[in-house]
Design a protein around this motif. Structure first.
Motif, PDB file in Angstrom:
ATOM      1  N   ALA A 158       0.824  -1.203   0.000  1.00  0.00           N
ATOM      2  CA  ALA A 158       0.000   0.000   0.000  1.00  0.00           C
ATOM      3  C   ALA A 158       0.861   1.257   0.000  1.00  0.00           C
ATOM      4  CB  ALA A 158      -0.928   0.009   1.213  1.00  0.00           C
ATOM      5  N   SER A 159       1.985   1.213   0.709  1.00  0.00           N
ATOM      6  CA  SER A 159       2.846   2.395   0.784  1.00  0.00           C
ATOM      7  C   SER A 159       3.501   2.695  -0.557  1.00  0.00           C
ATOM      8  CB  SER A 159       3.915   2.210   1.865  1.00  0.00           C
ATOM      9  OG  SER A 159       4.815   1.175   1.511  1.00  0.00           O
ATOM     10  N   VAL A 160       3.829   1.656  -1.325  1.00  0.00           N
ATOM     11  CA  VAL A 160       4.431   1.876  -2.643  1.00  0.00           C
ATOM     12  C   VAL A 160       3.464   2.632  -3.546  1.00  0.00           C
ATOM     13  CG1 VAL A 160       5.234   0.748  -4.745  1.00  0.00           C
ATOM     14  CG2 VAL A 160       5.999  -0.086  -2.526  1.00  0.00           C
ATOM     15  N   HIS A 161       2.212   2.197  -3.581  1.00  0.00           N
ATOM     16  CA  HIS A 161       1.203   2.898  -4.385  1.00  0.00           C
ATOM     17  C   HIS A 161       1.023   4.329  -3.902  1.00  0.00           C
ATOM     18  CE1 HIS A 161      -0.725  -1.292  -5.290  1.00  0.00           C
ATOM     19  NE2 HIS A 161       0.374  -1.078  -5.980  1.00  0.00           N
ATOM     20  N   TYR A 162       0.963   4.489  -2.603  1.00  0.00           N
ATOM     21  CA  TYR A 162       0.746   5.813  -2.002  1.00  0.00           C
ATOM     22  C   TYR A 162       1.901   6.758  -2.336  1.00  0.00           C
ATOM     23  CZ  TYR A 162      -0.054   9.209   1.791  1.00  0.00           C
ATOM     24  OH  TYR A 162      -0.270  10.346   2.521  1.00  0.00           O
ATOM     25  N   VAL A 163       3.139   6.264  -2.211  1.00  0.00           N
ATOM     26  CA  VAL A 163       4.316   7.092  -2.469  1.00  0.00           C
ATOM     27  C   VAL A 163       4.387   7.486  -3.945  1.00  0.00           C
ATOM     28  CG1 VAL A 163       6.837   7.105  -2.531  1.00  0.00           C
ATOM     29  CG2 VAL A 163       5.656   6.196  -0.531  1.00  0.00           C
ATOM     30  N   VAL A 164       4.198   6.528  -4.844  1.00  0.00           N
ATOM     31  CA  VAL A 164       4.303   6.806  -6.280  1.00  0.00           C
ATOM     32  C   VAL A 164       3.259   7.850  -6.700  1.00  0.00           C
ATOM     33  CG1 VAL A 164       4.004   5.832  -8.579  1.00  0.00           C
ATOM     34  CG2 VAL A 164       5.330   4.585  -6.870  1.00  0.00           C
ATOM     35  N   LEU A 165       2.016   7.671  -6.259  1.00  0.00           N
ATOM     36  CA  LEU A 165       0.955   8.609  -6.631  1.00  0.00           C
ATOM     37  C   LEU A 165       1.240  10.013  -6.113  1.00  0.00           C
ATOM     38  CD1 LEU A 165      -2.234   6.441  -6.097  1.00  0.00           C
ATOM     39  CD2 LEU A 165      -1.458   7.428  -8.247  1.00  0.00           C
ATOM     40  N   ASN A 166       1.735  10.101  -4.899  1.00  0.00           N
ATOM     41  CA  ASN A 166       1.986  11.420  -4.336  1.00  0.00           C
ATOM     42  C   ASN A 166       3.221  12.076  -4.924  1.00  0.00           C
ATOM     43  OD1 ASN A 166       0.044  12.272  -2.048  1.00  0.00           O
ATOM     44  ND2 ASN A 166       0.351  10.088  -1.679  1.00  0.00           N
ATOM     45  N   LEU A 167       4.191  11.280  -5.360  1.00  0.00           N
ATOM     46  CA  LEU A 167       5.329  11.859  -6.071  1.00  0.00           C
ATOM     47  C   LEU A 167       4.879  12.455  -7.398  1.00  0.00           C
ATOM     48  CD1 LEU A 167       8.188   9.264  -5.399  1.00  0.00           C
ATOM     49  CD2 LEU A 167       7.970  11.578  -4.468  1.00  0.00           C
ATOM     50  N   VAL A 168       3.990  11.759  -8.095  1.00  0.00           N
ATOM     51  CA  VAL A 168       3.422  12.298  -9.331  1.00  0.00           C
ATOM     52  C   VAL A 168       2.646  13.585  -9.033  1.00  0.00           C
ATOM     53  CG1 VAL A 168       1.776  11.871 -11.195  1.00  0.00           C
ATOM     54  CG2 VAL A 168       3.321  10.053 -10.461  1.00  0.00           C
ATOM     55  N   GLY A 169       1.854  13.551  -7.955  1.00  0.00           N
ATOM     56  CA  GLY A 169       1.100  14.735  -7.563  1.00  0.00           C
ATOM     57  C   GLY A 169       2.002  15.915  -7.234  1.00  0.00           C
ATOM     58  N   SER A 170       3.122  15.644  -6.569  1.00  0.00           N
ATOM     59  CA  SER A 170       4.054  16.715  -6.226  1.00  0.00           C
ATOM     60  C   SER A 170       4.676  17.321  -7.473  1.00  0.00           C
ATOM     61  CB  SER A 170       5.157  16.169  -5.309  1.00  0.00           C
ATOM     62  OG  SER A 170       4.614  15.713  -4.079  1.00  0.00           O
ATOM     63  N   LEU A 220      -6.263  14.770  -5.770  1.00  0.00           N
ATOM     64  CA  LEU A 220      -5.534  13.565  -5.375  1.00  0.00           C
ATOM     65  C   LEU A 220      -5.400  13.492  -3.866  1.00  0.00           C
ATOM     66  CD1 LEU A 220      -3.829  11.068  -6.111  1.00  0.00           C
ATOM     67  CD2 LEU A 220      -1.858  12.588  -6.336  1.00  0.00           C
ATOM     68  N   LYS A 221      -5.082  14.624  -3.240  1.00  0.00           N
ATOM     69  CA  LYS A 221      -4.943  14.642  -1.775  1.00  0.00           C
ATOM     70  C   LYS A 221      -6.274  14.352  -1.089  1.00  0.00           C
ATOM     71  CE  LYS A 221      -0.762  16.248  -2.492  1.00  0.00           C
ATOM     72  NZ  LYS A 221       0.383  15.332  -2.508  1.00  0.00           N
ATOM     73  N   SER A 222      -7.363  14.874  -1.664  1.00  0.00           N
ATOM     74  CA  SER A 222      -8.669  14.715  -1.020  1.00  0.00           C
ATOM     75  C   SER A 222      -9.375  13.421  -1.406  1.00  0.00           C
ATOM     76  CB  SER A 222      -9.570  15.901  -1.374  1.00  0.00           C
ATOM     77  OG  SER A 222      -9.805  15.963  -2.775  1.00  0.00           O
ATOM     78  N   ALA A 223      -8.804  12.677  -2.370  1.00  0.00           N
ATOM     79  CA  ALA A 223      -9.370  11.390  -2.818  1.00  0.00           C
ATOM     80  C   ALA A 223     -10.722  11.556  -3.489  1.00  0.00           C
ATOM     81  CB  ALA A 223      -9.479  10.411  -1.647  1.00  0.00           C
ATOM     82  N   MET A 224     -10.845  12.546  -4.369  1.00  0.00           N
ATOM     83  CA  MET A 224     -12.073  12.678  -5.138  1.00  0.00           C
ATOM     84  C   MET A 224     -11.964  11.837  -6.412  1.00  0.00           C
ATOM     85  SD  MET A 224     -11.763  16.525  -6.753  1.00  0.00           S
ATOM     86  CE  MET A 224     -10.660  16.881  -8.134  1.00  0.00           C
ATOM     87  N   LEU A 225     -13.092  11.459  -6.945  1.00  0.00           N
ATOM     88  CA  LEU A 225     -13.137  10.652  -8.158  1.00  0.00           C
ATOM     89  C   LEU A 225     -12.490  11.429  -9.320  1.00  0.00           C
ATOM     90  CD1 LEU A 225     -14.725   7.865  -8.761  1.00  0.00           C
ATOM     91  CD2 LEU A 225     -16.151   9.316 -10.188  1.00  0.00           C
ATOM     92  N   PRO A 226     -11.694  10.799 -10.181  1.00  0.00           N
ATOM     93  CA  PRO A 226     -11.322   9.379 -10.228  1.00  0.00           C
ATOM     94  C   PRO A 226      -9.983   9.099  -9.548  1.00  0.00           C
ATOM     95  CG  PRO A 226     -10.669  10.414 -12.266  1.00  0.00           C
ATOM     96  CD  PRO A 226     -11.226  11.508 -11.391  1.00  0.00           C
ATOM     97  N   LEU A 227      -9.607   9.928  -8.566  1.00  0.00           N
ATOM     98  CA  LEU A 227      -8.302   9.819  -7.918  1.00  0.00           C
ATOM     99  C   LEU A 227      -8.411   9.223  -6.522  1.00  0.00           C
ATOM    100  CD1 LEU A 227      -7.127  13.399  -8.956  1.00  0.00           C
ATOM    101  CD2 LEU A 227      -6.522  11.250 -10.078  1.00  0.00           C
ATOM    102  N   GLN A 228      -9.513   8.500  -6.268  1.00  0.00           N
ATOM    103  CA  GLN A 228      -9.778   7.989  -4.925  1.00  0.00           C
ATOM    104  C   GLN A 228      -9.292   6.566  -4.705  1.00  0.00           C
ATOM    105  OE1 GLN A 228     -11.739   7.432  -7.349  1.00  0.00           O
ATOM    106  NE2 GLN A 228     -12.680   5.466  -6.972  1.00  0.00           N
ATOM    107  N   PHE A 229      -8.801   5.893  -5.764  1.00  0.00           N
ATOM    108  CA  PHE A 229      -8.556   4.457  -5.665  1.00  0.00           C
ATOM    109  C   PHE A 229      -7.447   4.089  -4.694  1.00  0.00           C
ATOM    110  CE2 PHE A 229      -6.427   6.364  -9.295  1.00  0.00           C
ATOM    111  CZ  PHE A 229      -5.099   6.030  -9.079  1.00  0.00           C
ATOM    112  N   TRP A 230      -6.569   5.034  -4.341  1.00  0.00           N
ATOM    113  CA  TRP A 230      -5.470   4.734  -3.426  1.00  0.00           C
ATOM    114  C   TRP A 230      -5.932   4.660  -1.972  1.00  0.00           C
ATOM    115  CZ3 TRP A 230      -4.685   8.254   0.460  1.00  0.00           C
ATOM    116  CH2 TRP A 230      -5.226   9.526   0.274  1.00  0.00           C
ATOM    117  N   LEU A 231      -7.032   5.327  -1.649  1.00  0.00           N
ATOM    118  CA  LEU A 231      -7.381   5.516  -0.237  1.00  0.00           C
ATOM    119  C   LEU A 231      -7.813   4.246   0.487  1.00  0.00           C
ATOM    120  CD1 LEU A 231      -9.087   8.547   1.346  1.00  0.00           C
ATOM    121  CD2 LEU A 231      -9.952   6.298   1.888  1.00  0.00           C
TER     122      LEU A 231
END
Length: 505
Positions: A158-170, A220-231
């Motif tokens: 779960a942390s790998v997915h979380y880190v990758v998505l947030n790096l893209v977001g950053s 992405l930070k707030s997990a709104m659709l379609p960016l909610q799948f990580w939460l």
């Protein structure tokens, strides 16, 4: 009192550094005492700032005496101080629970927790979008480490997915900042609000790109659709106190959308006025629909609560999309309610997980829990509150959101989706309660009761729901004033003037 606004950042920063130094780093008991003392002090500071902001005063803290828009400025207004107090209460409850033994399951829990609090508080206080990015990174780096606290394959995945998505977001965040700075010449939020209305057609097209990129990042930070799948996977795999604290992370995204797209790209932004609204409406409705399906499909207590977090995000986005003072006031009340109740439910889910043997918190037949009565009462309070049934705060919060929807196309979309979401939550929670507490096997109860402090932490957070009803008058009055101030309609003090060069304070 002059330096009060920076204390929510300084206190956790110094506490976290101190916890990394001997002899504190080698003594878990000292770390616990220091953590609870620091969080208690943050709670008092946040309460004092809230009282001060309630009078209409906006406290500006200019670091190094470098005046805005060029220097770093912290802003303690009604909205930011409300979020500070919310974070302090949630953090204190989560830390109380962690002191029941969860903090011993991995290294550096306490300093990481403090750095996480620093990042969250900084994000709420900053008056500059670039420093919002900086504090986002502080809280994200801490959350990466907290997520894998105590280890395990599921947490690592779960942390790998979380880190990758947030790096893209950053990365997208940085591109957006560059675009907006290139067109507006500033990243100070109030100064941007003054400049954005003066842009020409070509500059407006470029600024639109930057603004929508910010919406993607905050989404992405707030997990709104379609960016909610990580939460769901991230929150359900985190340890209980971490998941409880994470309940406020999605609200950082909502806060950022509210702050930026109300102040900078609000009604007075000229050609860029209300630029996010055409996107927020369908996103909010679809988030509510998908979350309702996710709630019904959840197979464990932690997954169910994670889906309920997404359901609350859809409700909050609907309030943001209305872009009116009444709707903003309603969503602020609902935000406080949903954050504290979901945090308490994450802690409760962990207690249930510990007492059901191999079944853990999955919705299957298992042995009877050794504390069915106190856990059952807590579940009953949390379920009624989060489903939006009277007499708890969820009912009041949803009623305020529904009332804010005007009797036109807004009501036609908001009423059915919000009510269907509440019905889905009620059905799922009824199934969960029946399975967890009534559908039990004859297997002998061999579990050990958890530390009493854990139950105290659960009831501390869940008690917020009836308290929000009891003190509903003062609470809604404060959220009304916070919404007026945010939308620039406060009669006693113009909240944007102190930021603008040459403005009157």
């Amino acid at each position: 009192m002059e330096h009060l606004a920076i204390l929510p950042i300084i206190i956790p920063l110094l506490s976290g550094i101190l916890m990394l130094l001997p002899p504190v780093c080698r003594d878990n008991a000292r770390q616990r005492m220091l953590s609870l003392a620091a969080l208690g002090l943050m709670l008092l500071v946040a309460l004092r700032l809230l009282v001060q902001a309630g009078s209409g005063e906006i406290q500006l803290y200019v670091l190094g005496d470098w005046q805005p828009p060029f220097g770093i400025v912290l802003v303690a207004d009604r909205l930011s101080t409300l979020m500070l107090l919310l974070t302090a209460v949630l953090g204190f409850g989560a830390m109380l629970y962690a002191c029941g033994g969860d903090d011993k399951r991995g290294m550096y829990f306490h300093p990481l927790f403090m750095f996480q609090m620093m990042g969250i508080n900084g994000a709420f206080l900053t008056g500059d979008i670039f420093n919002l990015f900086v504090f986002f990174e502080v809280l994200l780096i801490s959350s990466y480490a907290l997520l894998i606290h105590a280890g395990g394959k599921q947490k690592t995945r779960a942390s790998v997915h979380y880190v990758v998505l947030n790096l893209v977001g950053s990365s997208i965040f940085l591109f957006a900042l560059g675009i907006l700075y290139g067109t507006l010449g500033t990243l100070n939020i109030a100064d941007m609000s003054r400049t954005v209305a003066t842009l020409g057609p070509e500059e407006q097209a470029i600024a639109t790109t930057g603004a929508l990129m910010l919406l993607v990042v905050f989404g992405l930070k707030s997990a709104m659709l379609p960016l909610q799948f990580w939460l769901p996977r991230t929150y359900s795999s985190a340890s209980a106190p971490v998941a409880a604290l994470f309940a406020v992370l999605t609200k950082v995204g909502i806060y950022s959308i509210l702050r930026v797209f109300t102040v900078v790209f609000g009604e007075d932004a000229g050609g860029l006025a209300q630029i996010a609204q055409p996107w927020l409406w369908p996103i909010a409705i679809l988030t509510l629909i998908v979350a309702s399906l996710g709630v019904l499909a959840a197979s464990s207590m932690r997954q169910l609560i994670a889906q309920l977090v997404i359901l609350s995000i859809g409700t909050l986005l609907a309030g943001v999309a209305m872009s009116r003072v009444e709707a903003t006031s309603a969503l602020l009340y609902y935000l406080v309610h949903s954050t504290l109740v979901c945090g308490g439910l994450f802690l409760l889910a962990d207690l249930i997980h510990q007492q059901r043997g191999k079944a853990e918190d999955r919705f299957v037949i298992a042995r009877r829990m050794c504390q069915p009565v106190p856990l059952g009462i807590a579940f009953f309070i949390g379920a009624l509150a989060i489903a939006g049934l009277p007499p708890f705060s969820g009912f009041v919060g949803k009623a305020l959101v529904l009332k804010a929807a005007e009797l036109n196309a807004e009501a036609a979309w908001v009423y059915p989706t919000l009510l269907i979401g509440g019905l889905a939550a009620l059905i799922a929670l009824s199934r969960a309660g029946t399975t967890l507490f009534w559908n039990v096997s004859r297997e002998q109860d061999v579990c050990e009761p958890p530390a009493r402090i854990k139950l105290v932490a659960v009831y501390l957070l869940l008690a917020s729901s009836p308290l929000l009803v009891i003190f509903g008058g003062p609470m809604t009055e404060f959220t009304d004033q916070a919404a007026l101030q945010l939308h620039g309609m406060s009669s006693d003090l113009g909240p944007l003037l102190p930021f603008i060069p040459g403005g009157d304070s």
